[in-house]
Write a protein that holds these residues in place. Structure first.
Motif, PDB file in Angstrom:
ATOM      1  N   GLY B  37       0.836  -1.199   0.000  1.00 53.27           N
ATOM      2  CA  GLY B  37       0.000   0.000   0.000  1.00 53.27           C
ATOM      3  C   GLY B  37       0.872   1.249   0.000  1.00 53.27           C
ATOM      4  N   PRO B  38       0.239   2.415  -0.143  1.00 57.44           N
ATOM      5  CA  PRO B  38       0.991   3.672  -0.202  1.00 57.44           C
ATOM      6  C   PRO B  38       1.805   3.934   1.068  1.00 57.44           C
ATOM      7  N   ALA B  39       2.754   4.834   0.959  1.00 60.18           N
ATOM      8  CA  ALA B  39       3.596   5.192   2.097  1.00 60.18           C
ATOM      9  C   ALA B  39       2.742   5.658   3.266  1.00 60.18           C
ATOM     10  N   GLY B  40       3.085   5.173   4.442  1.00 63.56           N
ATOM     11  CA  GLY B  40       2.435   5.647   5.654  1.00 63.56           C
ATOM     12  C   GLY B  40       1.009   5.172   5.842  1.00 63.56           C
ATOM     13  N   SER B  41       0.559   4.214   5.036  1.00 64.80           N
ATOM     14  CA  SER B  41      -0.852   3.817   5.140  1.00 64.80           C
ATOM     15  C   SER B  41      -1.104   2.936   6.360  1.00 64.80           C
ATOM     16  N   GLY B  42      -0.039   2.428   6.972  1.00 62.97           N
ATOM     17  CA  GLY B  42      -0.228   1.613   8.171  1.00 62.97           C
ATOM     18  C   GLY B  42       0.157   0.153   7.986  1.00 62.97           C
ATOM     19  N   LYS B  43       1.031  -0.117   7.036  1.00 61.65           N
ATOM     20  CA  LYS B  43       1.447  -1.500   6.763  1.00 61.65           C
ATOM     21  C   LYS B  43       2.189  -2.106   7.950  1.00 61.65           C
ATOM     22  N   SER B  44       3.198  -1.372   8.453  1.00 59.58           N
ATOM     23  CA  SER B  44       3.999  -1.920   9.553  1.00 59.58           C
ATOM     24  C   SER B  44       3.148  -2.049  10.819  1.00 59.58           C
ATOM     25  N   THR B  45       2.248  -1.088  11.010  1.00 58.71           N
ATOM     26  CA  THR B  45       1.357  -1.149  12.165  1.00 58.71           C
ATOM     27  C   THR B  45       0.450  -2.375  12.064  1.00 58.71           C
ATOM     28  N   TYR B  46      -0.039  -2.639  10.871  1.00 52.60           N
ATOM     29  CA  TYR B  46      -0.853  -3.826  10.645  1.00 52.60           C
ATOM     30  C   TYR B  46      -0.063  -5.089  11.006  1.00 52.60           C
ATOM     31  N   LEU B  66      10.626  -6.378   4.374  1.00 52.67           N
ATOM     32  CA  LEU B  66      11.188  -6.206   3.028  1.00 52.67           C
ATOM     33  C   LEU B  66      11.381  -4.729   2.694  1.00 52.67           C
ATOM     34  N   ASP B  67      11.231  -3.864   3.686  1.00 55.29           N
ATOM     35  CA  ASP B  67      11.389  -2.433   3.424  1.00 55.29           C
ATOM     36  C   ASP B  67      12.793  -1.984   3.822  1.00 55.29           C
ATOM     37  N   PRO B  68      13.647  -1.715   2.834  1.00 60.79           N
ATOM     38  CA  PRO B  68      15.031  -1.349   3.167  1.00 60.79           C
ATOM     39  C   PRO B  68      15.105   0.004   3.873  1.00 60.79           C
ATOM     40  N   PRO B 135       7.708  -2.056   1.332  1.00 63.88           N
ATOM     41  CA  PRO B 135       7.897  -0.603   1.240  1.00 63.88           C
ATOM     42  C   PRO B 135       6.664   0.099   0.676  1.00 63.88           C
ATOM     43  N   GLY B 136       6.516   1.378   1.007  1.00 65.17           N
ATOM     44  CA  GLY B 136       5.362   2.140   0.544  1.00 65.17           C
ATOM     45  C   GLY B 136       5.611   2.828  -0.773  1.00 65.17           C
ATOM     46  N   GLN B 137       5.967   2.076  -1.771  1.00 67.42           N
ATOM     47  CA  GLN B 137       6.155   2.712  -3.080  1.00 67.42           C
ATOM     48  C   GLN B 137       5.301   2.020  -4.117  1.00 67.42           C
ATOM     49  N   LEU B 200      -9.078  -0.900   4.973  1.00 69.18           N
ATOM     50  CA  LEU B 200      -9.030   0.525   5.302  1.00 69.18           C
ATOM     51  C   LEU B 200      -8.494   0.655   6.714  1.00 69.18           C
ATOM     52  N   SER B 201      -7.336   1.292   6.840  1.00 70.28           N
ATOM     53  CA  SER B 201      -6.687   1.377   8.143  1.00 70.28           C
ATOM     54  C   SER B 201      -7.058   2.668   8.859  1.00 70.28           C
ATOM     55  N   LYS B 202      -6.621   2.783  10.084  1.00 71.49           N
ATOM     56  CA  LYS B 202      -6.772   4.002  10.893  1.00 71.49           C
ATOM     57  C   LYS B 202      -8.233   4.388  11.125  1.00 71.49           C
ATOM     58  N   VAL B 203      -9.109   3.400  11.089  1.00 73.71           N
ATOM     59  CA  VAL B 203     -10.523   3.677  11.321  1.00 73.71           C
ATOM     60  C   VAL B 203     -10.736   4.266  12.715  1.00 73.71           C
ATOM     61  N   ASP B 204      -9.843   3.886  13.653  1.00 75.10           N
ATOM     62  CA  ASP B 204      -9.961   4.444  15.008  1.00 75.10           C
ATOM     63  C   ASP B 204      -9.770   5.958  15.023  1.00 75.10           C
ATOM     64  N   MET B 205      -9.135   6.506  13.984  1.00 79.55           N
ATOM     65  CA  MET B 205      -8.881   7.949  13.973  1.00 79.55           C
ATOM     66  C   MET B 205     -10.022   8.757  13.354  1.00 79.55           C
ATOM     67  N   LEU B 206     -10.999   8.065  12.789  1.00 78.10           N
ATOM     68  CA  LEU B 206     -12.120   8.788  12.188  1.00 78.10           C
ATOM     69  C   LEU B 206     -13.037   9.309  13.284  1.00 78.10           C
ATOM     70  N   ASP B 258      -9.815  -1.305  12.748  1.00 81.21           N
ATOM     71  CA  ASP B 258      -9.695  -0.420  13.895  1.00 81.21           C
ATOM     72  C   ASP B 258      -8.789  -1.140  14.886  1.00 81.21           C
ATOM     73  N   ILE B 259      -7.555  -0.656  15.009  1.00 87.43           N
ATOM     74  CA  ILE B 259      -6.594  -1.435  15.794  1.00 87.43           C
ATOM     75  C   ILE B 259      -6.921  -1.436  17.286  1.00 87.43           C
ATOM     76  N   SER B 260      -7.840  -0.552  17.690  1.00 86.91           N
ATOM     77  CA  SER B 260      -8.176  -0.556  19.108  1.00 86.91           C
ATOM     78  C   SER B 260      -9.241  -1.609  19.404  1.00 86.91           C
TER      79      SER B 260
HETATM   80  N1  LIG Z   1      -4.352   5.646  15.180  1.00 87.99           N
HETATM   81  C1  LIG Z   1      -3.824   4.864  14.267  1.00 87.99           C
HETATM   82  N2  LIG Z   1      -2.633   5.178  13.769  1.00 87.99           N
HETATM   83  C2  LIG Z   1      -2.088   4.374  12.844  1.00 87.99           C
HETATM   84  C3  LIG Z   1      -2.759   3.213  12.381  1.00 87.99           C
HETATM   85  N3  LIG Z   1      -1.992   2.622  11.461  1.00 87.99           N
HETATM   86  C4  LIG Z   1      -0.892   3.370  11.359  1.00 87.99           C
HETATM   87  N4  LIG Z   1      -0.937   4.430  12.176  1.00 87.99           N
HETATM   88  C5  LIG Z   1       0.086   5.486  12.307  1.00 87.99           C
HETATM   89  O1  LIG Z   1       0.404   5.962  11.004  1.00 87.99           O
HETATM   90  C6  LIG Z   1       1.812   6.165  10.862  1.00 87.99           C
HETATM   91  C7  LIG Z   1       2.363   5.309   9.747  1.00 87.99           C
HETATM   92  O2  LIG Z   1       2.153   3.956  10.086  1.00 87.99           O
HETATM   93  P1  LIG Z   1       3.121   2.792   9.582  1.00 87.99           P
HETATM   94  O3  LIG Z   1       2.551   1.510  10.080  1.00 87.99           O
HETATM   95  O4  LIG Z   1       4.535   3.090   9.850  1.00 87.99           O
HETATM   96  O5  LIG Z   1       2.859   2.900   8.025  1.00 87.99           O
HETATM   97  P2  LIG Z   1       3.599   2.134   6.846  1.00 87.99           P
HETATM   98  O6  LIG Z   1       2.557   1.888   5.807  1.00 87.99           O
HETATM   99  O7  LIG Z   1       4.362   0.972   7.352  1.00 87.99           O
HETATM  100  O8  LIG Z   1       4.583   3.269   6.348  1.00 87.99           O
HETATM  101  P3  LIG Z   1       5.823   3.129   5.343  1.00 87.99           P
HETATM  102  O9  LIG Z   1       6.497   1.845   5.690  1.00 87.99           O
HETATM  103  O10 LIG Z   1       6.636   4.351   5.610  1.00 87.99           O
HETATM  104  O11 LIG Z   1       5.236   3.144   3.967  1.00 87.99           O
HETATM  105  C8  LIG Z   1       2.405   5.821  12.235  1.00 87.99           C
HETATM  106  O12 LIG Z   1       2.561   7.021  12.923  1.00 87.99           O
HETATM  107  C9  LIG Z   1       1.374   4.926  12.861  1.00 87.99           C
HETATM  108  O13 LIG Z   1       1.410   4.995  14.257  1.00 87.99           O
HETATM  109  C10 LIG Z   1      -4.056   2.927  12.917  1.00 87.99           C
HETATM  110  O14 LIG Z   1      -4.735   1.950  12.561  1.00 87.99           O
HETATM  111  N5  LIG Z   1      -4.524   3.777  13.857  1.00 87.99           N
END
Ligand SMILES: Nc1nc2c(ncn2[C@@H]2O[C@H](COP(=O)(O)OP(=O)(O)OP(=O)(O)O)[C@@H](O)[C@H]2O)c(=O)[nH]1
Ligand SMILES: Nc1nc2c(ncn2[C@@H]2O[C@H](COP(=O)(O)OP(=O)(O)OP(=O)(O)O)[C@@H](O)[C@H]2O)c(=O)[nH]1
Ligand SMILES: [Mg+2]
Ligand SMILES: [Mg+2]
Lengths: 252, 304
Positions: B37-46, B66-68, B135-137, B200-206, B258-260
């Motif tokens: 998925g795109p950069a910062g979308s929450g892949k690593s958090t997932y 796999l993200d250098p 990686p988010g590319q 769809l990530s970050k639903v907890d932030m909506l 919703d990760i919570s």
């Molecule tokens: N509240 C909340 N924050 C999230 C969630 N997922 C990701 N974040 C935040 O969003 C930011 C990016 O999350 P990452 O998991 O690093 O995203 P990524 O897709 O791995 O990013 P890249 O590897 O840089 O492409 C971080 O600050 C996370 O804490 C979520 O489900 N809820």
């Protein structure tokens, strides 16, 4: 188009390495020679070297390296975040352009290869919305013609282009770049003729080819609304045509 | 359109979208999720959350980075592409910008699949699951060859793979934005030709979660109408073409994450499991559950 909008803004987007920056350099040189120098805004925080003189440069405002360390981000995340930071101040850019609209006919915006800024993230839409509220704004979608000879790559680029259309709700011009290396004529044919597309796809997996065929229905509709030009930023061939298309769009 | 109708009946769960390899029922192979998925979308958090969730269930699952460009991990990293190649070194030695350097690293990975990747994947057995944090590319998933080669290789080695496409829910505010996101996910689907789960990530932030509702399992006619309202009238036919292709391929269902909320994680994981048939063989599942029900499965820990 709404009356009272002065100036034409062209937002140059495309996948990384498609030749956005080189294209702008070529177009800028051409316009300067014809006595209409363009006003150029660079939005790519990670650009190492710009071959044209940017009037406004995101790198003067946002230091992408320190965004990386400050927000603990990877390079892609940092580019997106830099764009977000800059987007929050984009109203200043718009008011500068507003003032400049008396002196300049053409405004160009160079963008980073992270096309998701314009297909998905919030900053792209903020930027295009602010621009289109003030200026006649058009998207120039740059394609790497040699790469697009691969039908899957071509399809993926076209889906991105449709995506930019829906996201920005602005007119899109397809600019096939690098036509010194490969011709864009077969690709344009492909867009308009479904049967050609099917034969291109032989050997691709069943699933992909069925999906591709039906996505092609989308592209056929998309094609109806497109202006298409071919250009080589390297040799300059096609530049006159580009300018005349820009003039057409600019005239409304 | 007959072709599509017949397809639709089998694609309700998004499971049969790609050619599945035929396996003898008694012979099951390891499973893998490719998290993109795109950069910062929450892949690593997932990856972190799924890992934790599974740990709490006593289900083992390894995460491979796999993200250098990654530098911090909240999950235990079983294998790391940075052991193979370093982004900083590439940027310096090859004098490349961040984008170019990342591509270079991925091409290097592609060239080293038979040794590095094969080595990292050695020893995984039936019913093991590995998650790849990527990686988010986007062009890596829409048209670059590295991940395509990787999935082809791994499928050839007998892995069953699902692509987990993560988009940030905060960017959906209306139908046009939603369609833009769908088309992104579709590029990856088309290129990687894997079973696909959209999240769809970050639903907890909506602030208002109900804005998502129309888009989780959208009514296509409604979607087309909404596009008609928001777009210039000349795009009407295009709007309807898009909506109908989405419908024919059941392409646009999204699972909200919703990760919570553990239940939401469980649902997402269930979708991924379904997409690759993890745990389909009820006998195996039961015996494993009984076997490992009380103590955590330690057999994978030596695999590093
Ligand atoms: N509240 C909340 N924050 C999230 C969630 N997922 C990701 N974040 C935040 O969003 C930011 C990016 O999350 P990452 O998991 O690093 O995203 P990524 O897709 O791995 O990013 P890249 O590897 O840089 O492409 C971080 O600050 C996370 O804490 C979520 O489900 N809820
Ligand atoms: N042969 C040929 N090469 C070109 C042409 N236009 C650009 N290139 C080359 O393509 C590469 C990428 O060009 P850029 O102009 O930096 O592309 P960009 O789209 O701005 O790239 P990013 O900003 O990194 O996304 C460079 O090596 C250029 O020399 C062209 O018309 N023909
Ligand atoms: Mg550039
Ligand atoms: Mg990450």
């Amino acid at each position: 188009m709404a009356a009272g909008k002065r100036g034409n803004v062209y937002v140059v987007v495309g996948m990384a390495g498609a030749g956005k920056t080189s294209f702008l350099e070529r177009v800028a040189t051409y316009l300067e020679r014809s006595g209409k120098p363009p006003y150029i805004i660079n939005l790519d925080p990670a650009a190492m070297r710009l071959p044209y003189d940017a009037n406004i440069d995101i790198r003067d405002t946002v230091d992408y390296k320190s965004v990386m360390s400050e927000y603990c981000l990877g390079p892609n995340g940092a580019i997106l975040t830099s764009a977000n930071l800059f987007a929050t101040r984009f109203d200043k850019v718009v008011s500068i352009c507003d003032l400049r609209a008396q002196d300049y006919e053409y405004f160009f915006i160079d963008t980073p290869g992270q096309i998701e800024i314009f297909t998905w993230s919030a900053s792209g839409i903020m930027i295009t919305d602010m621009l289109s509220a003030h200026f006649r704004t058009t998207i120039l979608f740059i394609l790497d013609t040699p790469q697009c000879q691969n039908p899957q790559i071509f399809m993926s680029n076209m889906l991105q282009a449709v995506s930019v259309l829906y996201r920005s709700r602005l007119a899109v011009i397809l600019v096939f770049n690098k036509i010194d290396v490969a011709s864009h004529a077969p690709l344009v044919k492909l867009l308009s003729d479904m049967s050609l597309f099917q034969s291109e796809l032989e050997g691709v997996s069943d699933f992909s080819s069925t999906l591709t065929q039906s996505l092609h229905l989308i592209l056929q509709e998309f094609y109806e609304h497109l202006k298409i030009v071919g250009v080589s930023a390297a040799t300059g061939s096609g530049v006159e045509e580009v300018i005349s298309v820009l003039e057409d769009v600019g005239a409304g | 359109m007959n072709v599509f109708l017949s397809l639709r009946s089998t694609t309700n769960h998004g499971t049969v979208l790609s050619p599945r390899r035929a396996f003898a029922p008694t012979f099951s192979m390891p499973y893998a999720q490719l998290v993109v998925g795109p950069a910062g979308s929450g892949k690593s958090t997932y990856c972190h959350n799924v890992h934790q969730h599974c740990a709490s269930l006593g289900r083992t699952l390894s995460v491979i980075n796999l993200d250098p460009a990654a530098d911090e991990f909240r999950y235990p990293v079983t294998a790391d592409v940075r052991e193979l190649i370093s982004l900083e070194d590439v940027m310096e030695e090859e004098e490349l910008g961040p984008n170019g350097a990342l591509m270079f690293c991925m091409e290097y990975l592609e060239d080293n699949m038979d040794d590095w990747l094969a080595e990292q994947l050695e020893g995984y057995m039936e019913d093991d699951m590995v998650i790849f944090d990527c990686p988010g590319q986007l062009e890596l998933y829409s048209h670059h060859s590295a991940f395509k080669s990787m999935t082809e290789k791994m499928t050839g080695w007998g892995w069953k793979m699902v692509c987990v496409y993560i988009l940030d829910a905060q960017f959906i505010s209306d139908g046009t934005k939603f369609i833009a996101g769908c088309l992104q996910a579709q590029s990856a689907m088309l290129h990687l030709a894997l079973p696909h789960v959209n999240i769809l990530s970050k639903v907890d932030m909506l602030q208002d979660k109900s804005v998502l509702e129309p888009y989780l399992c959208p009514d296509h006619q409604r979607l087309a109408n909404e596009l008609d309202e928001r777009m210039d009238p000349k795009y009407r036919k295009l709007n309807h073409a898009i909506a109908s292709v989405m419908e024919d391929f059941a392409l646009i269902s999204f699972a909200p994450l919703d990760i919570s909320d553990e239940e939401s994680l469980q649902f997402v994981l269930y979708q991924c499991d379904c997409a690759i048939g993890y745990g389909e063989d009820a006998d195996v599942r039961t015996s494993r559950d009984v076997e490992y029900g009380d103590e955590p499965d330690m057999s994978n820990l030596s695999l590093e």
